[in-house]
Structures are given as C-alpha cells and as structure tokens.
Design an enzyme around this catalytic site. Structure first.
Site, mmCIF file in Angstrom:
data_model
loop_
_atom_site.group_PDB
_atom_site.id
_atom_site.type_symbol
_atom_site.label_atom_id
_atom_site.label_comp_id
_atom_site.label_asym_id
_atom_site.label_seq_id
_atom_site.Cartn_x
_atom_site.Cartn_y
_atom_site.Cartn_z
ATOM 1 N N HIS A 241 50.805 39.825 32.190
ATOM 2 C CA HIS A 241 49.481 39.547 32.755
ATOM 3 C C HIS A 241 48.631 40.816 32.667
ATOM 4 O O HIS A 241 49.131 41.918 32.893
ATOM 5 C CB HIS A 241 49.631 39.123 34.223
ATOM 6 C CG HIS A 241 48.327 38.966 34.954
ATOM 7 N ND1 HIS A 241 47.875 39.889 35.881
ATOM 8 C CD2 HIS A 241 47.373 37.998 34.894
ATOM 9 C CE1 HIS A 241 46.718 39.482 36.363
ATOM 10 N NE2 HIS A 241 46.391 38.344 35.782
ATOM 11 N N ASN A 242 47.346 40.654 32.343
ATOM 12 C CA ASN A 242 46.451 41.819 32.203
ATOM 13 C C ASN A 242 47.134 42.928 31.406
ATOM 14 O O ASN A 242 47.200 44.082 31.828
ATOM 15 C CB ASN A 242 46.025 42.341 33.578
ATOM 16 C CG ASN A 242 45.012 41.422 34.254
ATOM 17 O OD1 ASN A 242 44.563 40.433 33.668
ATOM 18 N ND2 ASN A 242 44.661 41.731 35.485
ATOM 19 N N GLU B 284 47.987 39.119 27.285
ATOM 20 C CA GLU B 284 46.682 38.625 27.724
ATOM 21 C C GLU B 284 45.573 39.544 27.236
ATOM 22 O O GLU B 284 45.710 40.774 27.255
ATOM 23 C CB GLU B 284 46.645 38.519 29.250
ATOM 24 C CG GLU B 284 45.364 37.880 29.760
ATOM 25 C CD GLU B 284 45.336 37.705 31.264
ATOM 26 O OE1 GLU B 284 44.459 36.971 31.745
ATOM 27 O OE2 GLU B 284 46.178 38.315 31.968
ATOM 28 N N ASP C 141 41.523 39.964 28.038
ATOM 29 C CA ASP C 141 40.294 39.626 28.763
ATOM 30 C C ASP C 141 39.114 40.148 27.949
ATOM 31 O O ASP C 141 38.894 41.361 27.882
ATOM 32 C CB ASP C 141 40.288 40.267 30.150
ATOM 33 C CG ASP C 141 41.169 39.526 31.138
ATOM 34 O OD1 ASP C 141 41.834 38.569 30.716
ATOM 35 O OD2 ASP C 141 41.208 39.918 32.318
ATOM 36 N N HIS D 273 39.134 44.653 32.585
ATOM 37 C CA HIS D 273 39.131 43.758 33.740
ATOM 38 C C HIS D 273 37.697 43.688 34.247
ATOM 39 O O HIS D 273 37.209 44.616 34.884
ATOM 40 C CB HIS D 273 40.085 44.287 34.817
ATOM 41 C CG HIS D 273 40.505 43.245 35.808
ATOM 42 N ND1 HIS D 273 40.991 42.009 35.426
ATOM 43 C CD2 HIS D 273 40.519 43.238 37.166
ATOM 44 C CE1 HIS D 273 41.294 41.298 36.499
ATOM 45 N NE2 HIS D 273 41.006 42.019 37.566
ATOM 46 N N GLU E 135 41.238 35.248 27.511
ATOM 47 C CA GLU E 135 40.335 34.916 28.606
ATOM 48 C C GLU E 135 38.950 35.309 28.110
ATOM 49 O O GLU E 135 38.595 36.488 28.085
ATOM 50 C CB GLU E 135 40.715 35.664 29.883
ATOM 51 C CG GLU E 135 39.977 35.131 31.104
ATOM 52 C CD GLU E 135 40.480 35.746 32.399
ATOM 53 O OE1 GLU E 135 39.675 36.404 33.074
ATOM 54 O OE2 GLU E 135 41.675 35.573 32.709
#
Length: 722
Positions: A276-277, A306, A308, A321, A355
């Site tokens: 994640h992230n 991931e 973003d 983020h 994302e």
C-alpha cells in the site's frame, strides 16, 4: 606454541585465508558510493571476518540493521537511500558471491574476531582482564570468580596468560554444547561415532525424514570435517554440529524453498504479496516518495504495487500522497524502475494498482509511458482469441504487468472493435473517494465522477475496479475480472460476520484490502483474518517494520519467495462451507498437536552496543496466528546475563486446528523488569513449512535482515491430534 593469529587457522578449518581474492576483500579498498546521477563519493570498505558483512570507514555510527548484500554486479547498502556500485574487479565480486559462506564455521570465525579485539596490546596472549572483556564482547556475563576459575583451568603453563593450546582449551570449554553432545551420544552407536546407519536412524526416527542411505552418505561427504571419518562414512561430533547449523537442519523445510506449488491455477486462487502506498519511504504526511521504495518492495517479493497519480508540472504526471507534504516522484521514473526491477526476485506477474487523480491530458501521458516503457511486458489484451470466463494463472502471466484501475466498458469490447468514446466519466476509486469524503463537510458528500481517457482505460484487462455493494450484487452484476477494494474496517467486518460468503466471493473474483486513511503513521492492520477469508491482495505498508509485516513475509516465505501462495483447496472449492470462526468437520480440520521445546540460543546480539557492560537477559515467546481457535502465545522464563549460549529446555504444547492457515512466530526479547522488553531477534514461518525434530531457527532484525551466527535450537514434533 601457537599465537591467537595462528590459532585462527585451526578454528576456521574451512577458511579461505590463502586465497588472494578473499585477502583483497579482507584488506579492503575504495568504492564509489552513488546516491544519484550527480552525487558520487569515494569511500573505503572492507570485508569483515565473518565474510558476510562489510565495514565502512565513517564518522557516523552504524545501526545494527546496516549491512551489505552481494550480487554479481553491484553491492547494495541496506539503510537509508544508498546504492553502491563496486569498482572491485568483476572477478573479485563474482568470486566472493559464489563462495558458499554457509560452509564456513561462522561460530569459530566470529569468536576468533572477538578474541582478536579483546587482545588489547596485540601480544597474541590473553590476560584475565582481556578474557573478561572478551566474554562481555560475546554477550555473556559471568562472575569474577567464575572467570578466574575458567582462566586458571586453561592456564596449564601457569604463566598468567593464555596462549596457543591454552586458547584452544578455552575455546573448547566455551563452545561446548551439552545438548548437542547428548543427542550425538544417543545415536552414536559405532565406536563412539555415528556410522551412516546411525545417522540414518537419527534422521528417520528423530527428524522424521524419509531419506535413503545414499542421502546420508552425501550429508557426511558435505559436512564431515575429519577426513578419516569421511573415508569410513562416519560422522564425527564436529561434523554433526556442522550439519545441525546448516540448511538441511533448519526449521524451514528446504523442499519449500523453491517453487513447488501448482502455478497454473486462476490468479484469484492465490494469496498475492501486496503493498500500500508503495512510493512512500516513511509516514503519509511528510514522508519521502521514491523509486527506491518500489525497488525495496519488489525485492521483498511484492507483486502488487500502488501508484497514486496526480497532475505534475510540465505536463508530466507525478506520484505522491495527495494533499500532504510528502515529496513527489515522476510517474515515468517509477515505471522505468518497475521495468528494471519487477522480475529480478520473481518472474510472476506484477499488478500496478492505479489511483488516478490526473486530468485527461496527463492520463494520456500515463498511458504513453506505460506502453512505451513496459513494451511487450504490459498486458494490453486478454490471453487467447475469445472472451475468457476466468483468470489465467501466474505461469501464463510470467514477466507481465497487469494494470488495475477504472475501465470505461466491459472487457468484451476488446474483441469487438472497442468503439467506446475517447473520454467518459467513471466513479472514483473507492480509496480515493474515502480520502476525499474524510476531507469534505457532511453536506458535501457525494459520489465523485472523474473523466477517464480511453487510452488508459484500454490498458485495464483483468483488474477492473468496481464499487462493492453486497456479495449478492457482485455475484449477479459483476464479471470475474471486476474487483473491489475494501478499506480495512469494512473488510474486517465482513471477515468477522460473513466469512463464508467472503470466501465464496473470492473464489470467483479478486479482492484488495487497504489500510484505513487514519493510519497516517503508515502502521498496519492484521492481515491474517483477511487471508482466512480468502482475500488475495491484502495491501500493507511495506516501509513499516512491524509484527504485521513479519506475518506477511512469513506467508510468502515458501514457494520460492515468488509473491504467490496457492490458497488451500477449501478456499477454492465451490462446495466448501469453511467458516474460520465456527469450525465444523471438513477438509480444513486437520487438527495437530504441536510439541515444541525451546532448548537453547546461540550468539544473541547485544541490544545496547554503546554500553560495553550491557548483556541481554533473553526470553523466547512463541506465537501462533491463524483461525481464531488457533491463536495462542507462550513464553519461557528469562535467563540472566547470557546472550552467548542461554539454555531453557522449556516445553510448550499447542493445538492447531487449521494448519494450512497457521503461522508460527518466534520472538527473542531482552527482559526488563522496569520497562518495555527490547527485541533481540525474530523468525516467522508457515506451520506447514516447519520440519520436525531438532532444528535451528535463524533470527532476523525487525527489518528482516539476517543476524549472522545468531539462532535458536529447538525440538519440534507436530502430531495428528486424536
């Protein structure tokens, strides 16, 4: 009479001292330290005596986790953000990488190194004061009277110093392991030694290994240090100790070290190591974003990362983020890093979880970078020439990148000219929507739509993101390739109250779980209940060392550390009614009684290295993680002032109902009556990958680095319960 330096040759029988290449590395030399294309500095490095770690000349203090990893063409420094390219001749690098360090007697080499440091005046003799200093160095605290008794017993020349054969006597007394002697004596029935037949008896009866006499003779050839014993096909006590310290006698079953599972099952039939992230090196408020974070995750067998994505300057999308002070990294630089490093640790497919917060224009740039950089490795069309009704397997997708994200239409369009509009609106990713919802006032909450470019949409093949409503709705309305992402609280609730339905949902589709947005410190949730419910992509913050990451790395330790673990059949069979909370009779119920004896530990590291007199007071805790009925924890008493060779001989018994989902965790701590215990080392593995019998347990730091020479010695017997 031999000096300490001469004694080195005796205590490292497999030493390579005479080899000029090894001597070159032990002497040391200048390397180029590279942080970026523009930052390069010359630093002096040399190989330590353990032949495994490097020493750097520096004014800074190294952390305990710091070390070097060898690879054929580069040396990578583990710690902060440094990559070091070696100027050592390729011959030297290739040579030291190929040395079977395991064949060196690490204990002897390590103790010799400590002896040399304790010899303050370098006269190749040991005074009583130097002996006490040496004992502190190897993490053992003894009374002055005991140290004096030991010294006098070895000082046969009564010279007031130890040298030559006296040092050997001291070494033999120090390293004597009563528990190993007892095991050896029990099975050495041939003139005080273990014949091939005796060793075969030990392996079959005690270790529960169905091996042949030929296998036994190969072990003797491999580990016996005495040539006469080897010729007679005997194993001496020294050879037996060598065997006990190597892979065949590790707690982890070497048969599980490589790929051994069926890799042609549909993709959703596997647990998939997921991050994640992934871009973050630290917390989610002001941590650094870096391509290095992706490289680190990939080297830990992560197969789902991931990204973003946000609009960046000069028309180039960036990853960070959003709405925080975290730094930004170019999208194209991340894709280049993924291209280079994705398949070095594992050849099995990597899922890029997008994302997407970008404008249509920068989405088109994203699509361009994905296709131009990844090339044929990027999956842009379903396998086969007709619309599939299930996933291909990891074997079929070897070396391929899969994009997870929003798609404008059904996958069928890939087979009928794909006439979708160039741009259309879709709902946001669930995780992105959750973040925005938390920032909005209650009256502003609404389902946000974003514009999606066809170029990016068309790259989503087997992992189309959709919103989850209910299991019934998904079954009736969603195709196999349409997958939902669940925030941890939602997923935990489903796992707690609807586990069987969740398991059946995951028999047809993929599920991704992500940490709550409130975890701004990049902490993690417990992945075990989600695995119990058949969830495949249980995404954790890989940058955070913690118990949850230990469990994750243990889940993916077997099967070649390839990042894919085949789920138990009862989580794949549509007829299964497995419920992890309410265990009924079924193929999942393979009840075992685990008899586990914590016998001893060897060479535990000091916790407070700055304080010379600091000695650990170790205790061992054993934890079981699995279905609720199997969760358990038991610990030994602590041993005062002995990190060198503490002995417990403590027996534990556990009942494990569903061994295929259970993980076993060993934790060694430094006991402190006044404050929180400090971690000394740990090791976690699947229950089904444990070997029976007398086994050594390696120990890792909290960041997962091996602690050289340290370990536990245990006896394991997992029996079918009545």
């Amino acid at each position: 009479m031999r000096t300490i330096s001469e004694y080195k040759l005796n205590i490292t029988r497999h030493s390579l001292d005479g080899d000029p290449d090894l001597q070159f590395l032990l002497k040391g030399g200048n390397l180029i330290k590279v942080k970026s294309r523009s930052w390069r500095k010359t630093r002096f490095f040399r190989l330590n005596d353990d032949c495994k770690t490097m020493w750097q000349q520096t004014s800074k203090t190294f952390k305990r986790d710091s070390g070097l990893i060898f690879s054929p063409l580069s040396i990578i420094f583990k710690g902060e953000h440094h990559y070091i390219k070696s100027k050592i001749l390729a011959k030297k690098q290739k040579y030291i990488s190929s040395v079977n360090i395991q064949s060196l007697n690490q204990t002897k080499s390590w103790i010799y190194s400590c002896m040399r440091k304790a010899d303050k005046n370098s006269d190749n003799k040991m005074t009583l004061k130097e002996l006490k200093h040496f004992l502190r160095q190897i993490n053992i605290e003894v009374s002055d009277s005991y140290a004096e008794m030991l010294f006098q017993k070895c000082d046969t020349s009564m010279s007031g110093t130890l040298e030559g054969s006296e040092i050997k006597l001291f070494y033999d007394l120090l390293t004597y392991r009563k528990e190993v002697d007892m095991i050896y004596a029990k099975y050495a029935h041939t003139n005080g030694q273990m014949s091939s037949g005796d060793l075969l008896n030990f392996l079959q009866y005690e270790q529960r290994e169905p091996v042949s006499l030929e296998y036994v003779q190969n072990l003797i050839e491999k580990y016996e240090v005495d040539e006469t014993a080897k010729q007679n096909k005997y194993m001496s006590k020294d050879g037996f100790l060598m065997y006990l310290n190597h892979e065949e006698c590790s707690i982890f079953n070497p048969a599980h070290k490589g790929i051994y599972q069926d890799m042609r099952q549909p993709l959703n039939h596997y647990f998939i190591s997921s991050s994640h992230n992934t871009y973050l090196m630290g917390d989610q408020l002001k941590g650094a974003s870096s391509t290095e974070a992706y490289i680190k995750a990939l080297t830990k067998s992560c197969r789902c990362v991931e990204l973003d994505c946000w609009d960046g300057a000069n028309g180039e999308p960036v990853i960070y983020h959003g709405h925080t002070l975290t730094s930004k990294v170019l999208f194209k630089d991340v894709i280049k890093a993924l291209k280079e490093y994705a398949f070095k640790t594992s050849q099995y497919p990597v899922i890029l979880s997008l994302e997407n917060h970008c404008s249509v224009e920068q989405q088109k740039i994203m699509a361009y970078h994905l296709t131009s950089i990844l090339g044929s490795a990027l999956l842009t069309h379903p396998l086969g020439d007709q619309m599939p009704n299930t996933f291909p397997g990891p074997e079929e997708l070897k070396g391929r990148f899969l994009i997870k994200g929003k798609r404008l239409n059904k996958l069928d369009a890939a087979f009928n000219n794909n006439t979708t509009e160039d741009v259309d609106s879709v709902s946001e990713e669930d995780e992105a929507a959750e973040v925005k919802e938390a920032e909005q006032k209650p009256k502003d909450k609404s389902s946000k739509k974003i514009k999606l470019a066809k170029e990016l949409s068309d790259l989503v093949i087997y992992c189309k993101s959709v919103h989850f409503s209910t299991f019934e709705h998904s079954r009736d309305n969603h195709s196999f390739y349409e997958m939902a992402s669940f925030k941890e609280s939602k997923a935990m609730n489903l796992a707690e109250n609807s586990a069987t339905a969740f398991i059946h949902h995951n028999m047809d589709k993929l599920s991704r779980i992500y940490p709550a947005g409130s975890r701004t410190d990049s902490s993690n949730y417990n992945p075990v209940p989600l695995w119990n419910s058949g969830c495949q992509i249980v995404a954790l913050n890989f940058q955070t060392p913690c118990k949850e990451m230990d469990l994750n790395q243990a889940r993916f330790l077997p099967n070649g550390k390839c990042g894919y673990i085949l789920k138990p059949e009862f989580q794949r069979d549509p007829a299964s009614q497995f419920d992890p909370k309410n265990l009924s009779v079924g193929p999942w119920l393979q009840k075992k009684t685990l008899h586990l004896t914590i016998i001893s530990a060897q060479q535990l590291p000091k916790i407070n290295k700055d304080k010379q007199t600091s000695i650990v007071d170790p205790l061992v805790r054993v934890e079981i993680y699995g279905v609720p009925a199997d969760n358990a924890s038991k610990q030994t008493h602590h041993i005062d002032n002995n990190g060198f060779n503490p002995t417990w001989n403590t027996n534990f018994q556990f009942t494990v109902h569903v061994p295929e989902l259970a993980l076993v965790r060993f934790v060694v701590e430094d006991y402190d009556a006044a404050s929180h215990n400090d971690l000394v080392g740990l090791y976690t593995l699947p229950f089904t990958s444990m070997q029976n019998g007398y086994r050594h347990v390696p120990l890792l730091t909290k960041r997962g680095s091996l602690i050289p020479s340290a370990g536990l010695f245990v006896h394991i017997m997992a029996l079918d319960a009545e």
